[in-house]
Scaffold this active site. Sequence first.
Site, PDB file in Angstrom:
ATOM      1  N   ASP A 101       1.017  -1.127   0.075  1.00 22.78           N
ATOM      2  CA  ASP A 101      -0.044   0.296  -0.087  1.00 22.78           C
ATOM      3  C   ASP A 101       1.127   1.269  -0.201  1.00 22.78           C
ATOM      4  O   ASP A 101       1.342   1.275   0.738  1.00 22.78           O
ATOM      5  CB  ASP A 101      -0.767   0.078   1.292  1.00 22.78           C
ATOM      6  CG  ASP A 101      -1.979   1.166   1.486  1.00 22.78           C
ATOM      7  OD1 ASP A 101      -2.192   0.956   0.105  1.00 22.78           O
ATOM      8  OD2 ASP A 101      -2.308   1.467   1.522  1.00 22.78           O
ATOM      9  N   GLU A 152      -9.245   3.957  -2.765  1.00 26.91           N
ATOM     10  CA  GLU A 152      -7.812   4.049  -3.328  1.00 26.91           C
ATOM     11  C   GLU A 152      -8.526   2.604  -4.931  1.00 26.91           C
ATOM     12  O   GLU A 152      -8.663   2.184  -5.013  1.00 26.91           O
ATOM     13  CB  GLU A 152      -7.004   2.949  -2.465  1.00 26.91           C
ATOM     14  CG  GLU A 152      -6.917   3.609  -0.706  1.00 26.91           C
ATOM     15  CD  GLU A 152      -5.357   3.322  -0.261  1.00 26.91           C
ATOM     16  OE1 GLU A 152      -4.332   2.911  -0.831  1.00 26.91           O
ATOM     17  OE2 GLU A 152      -4.960   3.003   1.026  1.00 26.91           O
ATOM     18  N   GLU A 187     -10.677  12.550   6.829  1.00 25.21           N
ATOM     19  CA  GLU A 187     -10.961  13.946   6.103  1.00 25.21           C
ATOM     20  C   GLU A 187     -11.908  14.290   5.974  1.00 25.21           C
ATOM     21  O   GLU A 187     -11.640  15.748   6.081  1.00 25.21           O
ATOM     22  CB  GLU A 187      -9.760  13.804   4.760  1.00 25.21           C
ATOM     23  CG  GLU A 187      -8.042  13.429   4.906  1.00 25.21           C
ATOM     24  CD  GLU A 187      -8.126  12.675   2.936  1.00 25.21           C
ATOM     25  OE1 GLU A 187      -7.688  12.093   3.113  1.00 25.21           O
ATOM     26  OE2 GLU A 187      -7.076  13.549   2.577  1.00 25.21           O
ATOM     27  N   GLN A 202      -4.681   2.704  15.502  1.00 23.74           N
ATOM     28  CA  GLN A 202      -3.243   3.574  13.741  1.00 23.74           C
ATOM     29  C   GLN A 202      -2.957   4.341  14.738  1.00 23.74           C
ATOM     30  O   GLN A 202      -1.139   4.139  14.714  1.00 23.74           O
ATOM     31  CB  GLN A 202      -3.905   3.330  13.027  1.00 23.74           C
ATOM     32  CG  GLN A 202      -3.447   4.442  11.775  1.00 23.74           C
ATOM     33  CD  GLN A 202      -3.717   4.492  10.206  1.00 23.74           C
ATOM     34  OE1 GLN A 202      -4.823   4.878  10.294  1.00 23.74           O
ATOM     35  NE2 GLN A 202      -1.943   5.327   9.914  1.00 23.74           N
ATOM     36  N   ASP A 221      -8.843   0.161   1.201  1.00 26.67           N
ATOM     37  CA  ASP A 221      -7.875  -0.282   2.573  1.00 26.67           C
ATOM     38  C   ASP A 221      -8.652   0.462   4.009  1.00 26.67           C
ATOM     39  O   ASP A 221      -8.341   1.648   4.460  1.00 26.67           O
ATOM     40  CB  ASP A 221      -7.053   0.751   2.290  1.00 26.67           C
ATOM     41  CG  ASP A 221      -5.809   0.288   3.280  1.00 26.67           C
ATOM     42  OD1 ASP A 221      -5.905  -0.582   4.102  1.00 26.67           O
ATOM     43  OD2 ASP A 221      -4.974   1.100   3.528  1.00 26.67           O
ATOM     44  N   LYS A 256      -4.639  -2.073   9.808  1.00 26.00           N
ATOM     45  CA  LYS A 256      -5.047  -1.943   8.586  1.00 26.00           C
ATOM     46  C   LYS A 256      -5.196  -3.094   8.333  1.00 26.00           C
ATOM     47  O   LYS A 256      -5.977  -3.510   7.489  1.00 26.00           O
ATOM     48  CB  LYS A 256      -3.975  -1.564   7.514  1.00 26.00           C
ATOM     49  CG  LYS A 256      -3.266   0.102   7.510  1.00 26.00           C
ATOM     50  CD  LYS A 256      -3.874   0.891   6.981  1.00 26.00           C
ATOM     51  CE  LYS A 256      -3.851   2.170   7.293  1.00 26.00           C
ATOM     52  NZ  LYS A 256      -4.118   2.953   5.999  1.00 26.00           N
ATOM     53  N   HIS A 308      -3.875  14.220  -0.322  1.00 26.70           N
ATOM     54  CA  HIS A 308      -4.075  13.078   1.619  1.00 26.70           C
ATOM     55  C   HIS A 308      -3.403  13.136   2.328  1.00 26.70           C
ATOM     56  O   HIS A 308      -3.642  13.932   3.157  1.00 26.70           O
ATOM     57  CB  HIS A 308      -4.465  11.431   0.539  1.00 26.70           C
ATOM     58  CG  HIS A 308      -4.636  10.949   2.432  1.00 26.70           C
ATOM     59  ND1 HIS A 308      -5.536  10.808   2.822  1.00 26.70           N
ATOM     60  CD2 HIS A 308      -3.387   9.865   2.845  1.00 26.70           C
ATOM     61  CE1 HIS A 308      -5.421  10.584   3.672  1.00 26.70           C
ATOM     62  NE2 HIS A 308      -4.451   9.121   3.918  1.00 26.70           N
ATOM     63  N   GLU A 330     -10.642   3.857   3.439  1.00 25.32           N
ATOM     64  CA  GLU A 330      -9.813   4.334   2.111  1.00 25.32           C
ATOM     65  C   GLU A 330     -10.543   4.285   0.796  1.00 25.32           C
ATOM     66  O   GLU A 330     -10.169   3.419  -0.041  1.00 25.32           O
ATOM     67  CB  GLU A 330      -8.304   4.118   2.468  1.00 25.32           C
ATOM     68  CG  GLU A 330      -7.940   5.105   4.405  1.00 25.32           C
ATOM     69  CD  GLU A 330      -6.534   5.119   4.431  1.00 25.32           C
ATOM     70  OE1 GLU A 330      -5.767   4.091   3.619  1.00 25.32           O
ATOM     71  OE2 GLU A 330      -5.973   5.775   5.424  1.00 25.32           O
ATOM     72  N   THR A 337      -9.021  -5.324   3.924  1.00 26.73           N
ATOM     73  CA  THR A 337      -8.424  -4.639   2.684  1.00 26.73           C
ATOM     74  C   THR A 337      -9.910  -4.784   1.561  1.00 26.73           C
ATOM     75  O   THR A 337     -10.233  -6.862   1.175  1.00 26.73           O
ATOM     76  CB  THR A 337      -7.572  -5.092   1.560  1.00 26.73           C
ATOM     77  OG1 THR A 337      -6.845  -4.403   2.827  1.00 26.73           O
ATOM     78  CG2 THR A 337      -7.078  -4.204   1.199  1.00 26.73           C
ATOM     79  N   ARG A 391      -8.586   4.312  12.927  1.00 26.11           N
ATOM     80  CA  ARG A 391      -8.095   5.392  13.232  1.00 26.11           C
ATOM     81  C   ARG A 391      -7.553   5.393  15.080  1.00 26.11           C
ATOM     82  O   ARG A 391      -5.958   5.801  14.375  1.00 26.11           O
ATOM     83  CB  ARG A 391      -8.151   6.709  12.962  1.00 26.11           C
ATOM     84  CG  ARG A 391      -8.520   6.898  11.746  1.00 26.11           C
ATOM     85  CD  ARG A 391      -7.498   6.924  10.035  1.00 26.11           C
ATOM     86  NE  ARG A 391      -8.406   7.048   9.073  1.00 26.11           N
ATOM     87  CZ  ARG A 391      -7.524   6.759   7.961  1.00 26.11           C
ATOM     88  NH1 ARG A 391      -6.259   6.057   8.013  1.00 26.11           N
ATOM     89  NH2 ARG A 391      -7.397   7.195   6.972  1.00 26.11           N
TER      90      ARG A 391
HETATM   91 CA    CA Z   1      -4.178   3.380   2.738  1.00 29.67          CA
END
Ligand code: CA
Length: 422
Positions: free
Chosen positions: A126, A200, A363, A239, A232, A252, A133, A198, A256, A236
């Site tokens: 990843d 992606e 975000e 993390q 993904d 993570k 971002h 996320e 996925t 948070r």
């Molecule tokens: Ca990611």
Amino acid sequence: MRSWVEVSADSHFPIENLPYCVFSYYHESPRVGVGIGSYVLDLSFLYNAGMLPKGLAPHNVFALHALNEFVAQGRPIWAELRKCLTEILSEDNPLVRDDEELLSKSLHKQSDVVFHLPMKIGAFVDFYSSEQHATNVGKMLRPDNPLMPNWKHLPVGYNGRASSVVVSGTPVRRPNGQTMPQNAEVPIYGPSRNLDFELEVGFFTGKANPLGQQVSTAEAEDYIFGMVLVNDWSARDIQKWEYQPLGPFLAKSFATTISPWVVTMDALEPFRISGTVQDPPVLPYLLCDRAWTYDIALEVLLKSEKMSKPQTICRTNYKNMYWNMAQQLTHQCVNGTNVQVGDLYASGTVSGDSPDSYGSMLELAWGGEEPITLAETGEQRKFVEDGDEIALTGWCQGDGYKIGFGEAGGKVMPALSTEPAS
Ligand code: CA
């Protein structure tokens, strides 16, 4: 170009696309197919019926549970099969169109099949390649100095977890883990409170290189087979507590989600564009002799359990990315890492400049400071709640047609209530 298979104007799968998937039809075993309109064309059946050139593969590689063995045949074979399928599906070709038995056995409604992971995924990498971002996330942590000093010199990434990559539609369970509450002195164990998605886009490799050798940006063309949507999923709060000093781990690796369709680089070719100008200049090994960015519109949809239909909460475009796929692959191999057929490389969260183009809830709701309101029910979201369905979608807009990626969706299930046995 037109097909004898009916393709609606807003379909993601016109004859110009022909994305690959692995599907099963009722009790039959999984096999390789290609999307056309609202149907799947069964390549295993066509191969056995003698409709595909025998030179494509030493045996029926389409009868397998993954695309890997077909893809390993190499780029000229990818192009040859695409040409052959385009001919079979062209509106003036009667071969399958007018043969009732061939037709009924080779074409299945997408709504009648079950999709599986398209590739056997050996490795998942990843990246973190969107400047917007990286800047947004950096601002929340380090307002004065959002981008780290390495960021514009190399495509930052990490080796992720391949075993928990799941196909669209698979429920995703909220992870349990260790977090450090604000102002606390010791961490606690329990369900993540800050579950996020996320947005992606990822690519699958179609060629292997021996351990110890590199892949140049010019060679990347032969290594990249096609692209999928990637969610993904990220916890948070887990993390934030675990990531220093080695980077993402359990925040993570629990899930996925990818779309079932692998859209080929051949189908995406008309949407290839020059990307962001990189300033400062990159080191010579990261220079590209051709354009490597693609114009792909991307959206995220959220549907809570109370809502009757999803709400689009993000609209962005893959063309915003700072680092491209060739650079990502070349950088990953610059130390001699060996690529395998079926490795998945994700772009990193795709965010644009405007607040509605951010590719994560972190975000969009700015770390919880600006919750999103769901118009239909008035519910608010700082992060993703149990029962929420998150779906990514994306497409390239051609003149009167779309090269679409379908959807990568998943519903969030409550965390398991038990601690592991001690
Ligand atoms: Ca990611």
